[in-house]
Scaffold this active site. Sequence first.
Site, PDB file in Angstrom:
ATOM      1  N   ASP A 165     -10.032  -0.841   2.037  1.00  0.00           N
ATOM      2  CA  ASP A 165     -10.479   0.429   2.607  1.00  0.00           C
ATOM      3  C   ASP A 165      -9.502   1.541   2.277  1.00  0.00           C
ATOM      4  OD1 ASP A 165      -8.600  -0.859   4.433  1.00  0.00           O
ATOM      5  OD2 ASP A 165      -9.062   0.768   5.843  1.00  0.00           O
ATOM      6  N   GLU A 211      -7.604  -1.810   7.090  1.00  0.00           N
ATOM      7  CA  GLU A 211      -6.166  -1.679   7.329  1.00  0.00           C
ATOM      8  C   GLU A 211      -5.824  -0.260   7.753  1.00  0.00           C
ATOM      9  OE1 GLU A 211      -1.916  -0.774   6.349  1.00  0.00           O
ATOM     10  OE2 GLU A 211      -3.741   0.149   5.575  1.00  0.00           O
TER      11      GLU A 211
END
Length: 414
Positions: free
Chosen positions: A84, A179
Amino acid sequence: MAKYENLVPRFLKYVKVNTRSNPNSDTIPSAAHEVPFLKSLMAELEEMGMSEVKYNEKNSYVTALLPSNLDHKVPTIGFITHIDTADFNAEGVNPQIVEDYDGQSVIKLDADGKYVLDPAEFSSLKKYAGHTLITTDGTTLLGADDKSGVAEVMTAMEYLISHPEIKHGDIKVGFGPDEEIGTGADHFDVKDFNADFAYTVDGGPLGELEYETFNAASFKLKIEGKDVHPGSAKDILVSAIQLGIDFQNQLPRDETPETTDGRQGFFQLWIFNGTIDEVNMEYIIRDFDREGLENRKQLVKDIVAKMNKELGQERLALDMHDEYYNMVEVMKDHMDVVKLAEEAMAELDITPDESPVRGGTDGSKLSFMGLPTPNLFAGGENMHGRYEYVSEQVMEQALDVVLKISELNVKQNS
């Protein structure tokens, strides 16, 4: 000719896919568009010949095994990255290539020259003379955090598969979501991953080797006001906006990200929105010392209690939780994992930078979950915004470190 021919093309392909996580979501992963990218990695791993390739429906991690080609057992290493990207525009990423950068010139990002990378402002550019840089076009982030790490780990596995003469033990790889919003590693299955230790490949510039992070907490503050017509407001109107300002002004003004560095902690207000009737504020708290974190949390609680008492009612509602802790609490008992990375860098003439991370990584949570996981550099600079860039040569060096760690793991355990 590039040292690893598929590294940069793989990276460029990855960054063009929007995988921005959503901090306001409670789903796993937080954004549905993360799933197709993760499953594309799964297909890529299968195609290159990795074993035990799977997508975990519960935590959205893709994991795989590169089986040992040894006749004896050595510790199993894991390499973990996140797919991400941060809370900045990630739609329509259009990477720009700057070949043989001279370390001095201003790099124009967009056609109009509104956004530029200027060494006078971004001094890190000066160390990249002779490098090929990959930048944004000024309208999006780049996504080197952490798609540089994803590309490096994928290419390292591809390289080992195509060079069976290189001896290695079992190597596990993991690619996960979310994350950037601090939730991805919460659901990681350490037991199923089955590595003895691991590294996140999620750091910044050349040489970063991180095993000390902030302790982190966050809180939301909801403030209830009372909105009436300003012409008849005396002694009746209660401005939630003013109460929010009053709260912020009671925090230490010299303890913010822009006024601190090194081992200094901070409070950061990063969302403030609302009206006279209601305001919502969101903060993060950071401190390298656990006691320091607790003291900061207590200060917030004390201010809220004081203001509510002065107001005669509960107008400020606090919702606070811890996010992660300083991984050095775990890593101090596993410094052999750090030493292995140090020796790998030394053999590659890379000087380790072991400065404490003014942030956190998935490795913080994974270490406390029983998987010692320091963080390795992946190459990105100016991450999380339009000024982000990465050096092709540093990405290659990060890949070198992954391969060298695998090699030394064999030599030291044979």
